[in-house]
Design an enzyme around this catalytic site. Structure first.
Site, PDB file in Angstrom:
ATOM      1  CG  PHE A  18      -0.266   0.299   2.526  1.00  0.00           C
ATOM      2  CD1 PHE A  18       0.053   1.601   2.909  1.00  0.00           C
ATOM      3  CD2 PHE A  18       0.047  -0.725   3.394  1.00  0.00           C
ATOM      4  CE1 PHE A  18       0.684   1.858   4.121  1.00  0.00           C
ATOM      5  CE2 PHE A  18       0.672  -0.484   4.609  1.00  0.00           C
ATOM      6  CZ  PHE A  18       0.990   0.816   4.969  1.00  0.00           C
ATOM      7  CE  LYS A  70      -2.877  -8.737  -4.178  1.00  0.00           C
ATOM      8  NZ  LYS A  70      -3.412  -7.843  -3.081  1.00  0.00           N
ATOM      9  CD  GLU A 125      -5.845  -6.269   0.199  1.00  0.00           C
ATOM     10  OE1 GLU A 125      -5.858  -6.984   1.227  1.00  0.00           O
ATOM     11  OE2 GLU A 125      -4.968  -6.344  -0.682  1.00  0.00           O
ATOM     12  CB  SER A 146       5.001  -7.056   6.476  1.00  0.00           C
ATOM     13  OG  SER A 146       4.250  -8.234   6.245  1.00  0.00           O
ATOM     14  CB  CYS A 160      10.763  -1.034   3.435  1.00  0.00           C
ATOM     15  SG  CYS A 160      11.277  -0.759   1.733  1.00  0.00           S
ATOM     16  CD  GLU A 191       8.821  -2.377   8.873  1.00  0.00           C
ATOM     17  OE1 GLU A 191       9.299  -1.717   7.927  1.00  0.00           O
ATOM     18  OE2 GLU A 191       8.314  -3.502   8.736  1.00  0.00           O
TER      19      GLU A 191
END
Length: 494
Positions: A150, A174, A177, A227, A282, A384
């Site tokens: 995201f 993909k 969402e 992640s 990240c 994190e």
């Protein structure tokens, strides 16, 4: 306001299937702006079959012609730059400046793909043995898949499919969402660029769609960013089913601040590294390791800088310094981690927990936060956070700082701020991280260099971007040839 359309793109057709969906929020306001279809095995099968059917013709398309599609695509992305920025800001919450920066980075990957004719060069050696010549040829794999997060709705997909498709593969994307609308717009522009039907496809969904892609027998390679727990799952499941996998995970990036560091430049870079994109990246600088007197020199100015950061909605003309986090649930997780850190003995010296945004009271906001006195045994040191939070740990010397950084299970990025060349060299040689900055707070690489996370920040062998991405999306064939017969001149006379 009506919901934005969120179609699938399969075999060159935009489809709106009658399947359940999940809400897409505008994080700045908390409003639902779209419904993302929760696709599964049926939708994935259709997309993969379309990509497989398109592969032979696209594989045989000369690389020069493939490159021309991406030259056109670059022009279209640039022409629609503002619309892309608005879409990214609306569904993710990035400021306009952050959205623009991320799309520029995506454009660099399109530009890199435009050089595919030379990037696919093989090697040759004449007369490797008597009368024998040897050549290597880089050939595409087939159907490749991108599963994206995201936090960068446009940039991360552009890390993947331009290179994969330019190499001669076909692709199924993909997207997350939570942020599907940017991917849809990018797909529409790719269609306008003249890409043949079926070469690029988009499916939406959650776990069911991901699992269908990971196990599909016609998928050859999978690229992932997200992640660490999911990256490990993607790698384990994908490789178990015979796919190539590059899976980029999370991080806990350390920034060492030496006593001789330039205070103004260091504070500016620390604030950008920790609070840029609301800390949702990240490569965020999540922990400052202040060596010796550095803490007393830098922290007062850093607290001033954090407190001065204006937080607000990013979907309007007046822009804040920092936008919201992605969802209310994620905001609550960040706040919970801060509360735990305080209970465990850390001291919050710049507190963004009580931020109020009168213009958008239902948005998902956390202000810039600095936490001093963080210790190894604290939750904040282990988790994190993925939010606008900077931990501060105090170190006696550079050796202690490097040792602290190297204890992390992650290995994405690390940085040092110093004017001492010897200290910088020592750090760059000894720190365990794939990307290292010297007076650069976010040492994320550009398109021509690989994004080289280490340890629990990456699962796989070949990284995203750069020459490694060309290797990942191709397979080598070695041809050894010898020709028998009479005199060459006699052959031509006949």
């Amino acid at each position: 306001m009506p919901l934005s359309p969120c179609p699938l793109y399969i075999a060159g057709e935009w489809l709106t299937p009658k399947i359940p969906g999940t809400p897409v929020f505008n994080p700045s306001t908390g409003d639902v702006i779209a419904e993302c279809p929760a696709g599964g095995t049926t939708e994935v099968n259709a997309a993969v079959e379309a990509a497989q059917a398109a592969f032979p013709a696209w594989r045989d398309t000369p690389p020069v012609e493939r490159a021309r599609v991406f030259f056109k695509y670059r022009q279209l992305v640039e022409a629609n730059f503002d619309q892309l920025c608005q879409t990214v800001s609306r569904e993710h919450g990035k400021t306009n400046a952050e959205a623009r920066g991320s799309i520029f980075r995506g454009l660099e990957n399109i530009e890199y793909a435009c050089g595919i004719p030379t990037l696919l060069f093989g090697d040759s050696l004449r007369n490797i043995a008597r009368g024998v010549d040897c050549d290597t040829i880089n050939l595409p794999l087939g159907v490749c898949v991108g599963i994206t997060p995201f936090n960068f709705p446009a940039m991360v997909p552009l890390w993947m499919y331009p290179t994969a498709i330019a190499c001669g593969n076909t692709f199924v994307l993909k997207p997350s969402e939570k942020v599907p609308l940017s991917a849809v717009l990018l797909g529409q522009l790719l269609e306008q660029a003249g890409l043949p039907k079926g070469v690029f496809n988009i499916v939406h969904g959650g776990r069911a769609a991901v699992d269908a892609l990971l196990t599909h027998p016609k998928v050859r390679a999978i690229s992932f960013v997200g992640s660490t727990p999911i990256a490990k799952y993607i790698y384990d499941t994908g490789t178990k089913h015979g796919k190539r996998v590059q899976a980029n995970g999370g991080a806990k990036n350390y920034i060492v601040v030496m006593p001789d560091a330039d205070v103004g430049k260091t504070v500016e870079n620390l604030a950008t590294a920790a609070f840029g994109c609301a800390g949702e990246r990240c490569m965020a600088g999540s922990t400052a390791l202040a060596v010796g007197a550095a803490a007393d020199r830098v922290l007062p100015e850093l607290v001033k800088a954090a407190n001065a950061i204006k937080v607000g909605p990013t979907d309007r003309a007046a822009q804040p310094d920092m936008g919201p986090v992605i969802t209310g649930q994620h905001r609550d997780r960040v706040l919970s981690l801060l509360a735990t850190g305080e209970k465990e003995g850390a001291k919050i010296i710049a507190d963004g927990r009580g931020v109020k945004v009168a213009a958008a009271p239902k948005g998902f906001y956390v202000g810039a936060t600095v936490v001093d006195g963080v210790q190894n045994n604290m939750t904040l040191a282990k988790e994190e956070v993925f939010g606008p939070v900077l931990n501060v740990m105090r170190m006696d010397d550079l050796d202690a700082a490097i040792e602290q950084a190297n204890q992390s299970a992650f290995g994405n990025g690390a940085a040092i701020f110093t004017n001492n060349g010897r200290a910088a060299r020592e750090f760059t040689m000894r720190v365990k991280a794939g990307m290292v900055g010297v007076n650069v707070g976010v040492p994320a690489t550009m398109a021509m260099f690989p994004f080289t996370g280490w340890d629990d920040s990456f699962y796989g062998d070949l990284h995203i971007q750069g020459k490694e991405s060309i290797q990942f999306y191709t397979q080598q064939k070695v041809v050894s040839s010898r020709w028998f017969g009479g005199d060459v001149g006699d052959v031509w006379k006949k």
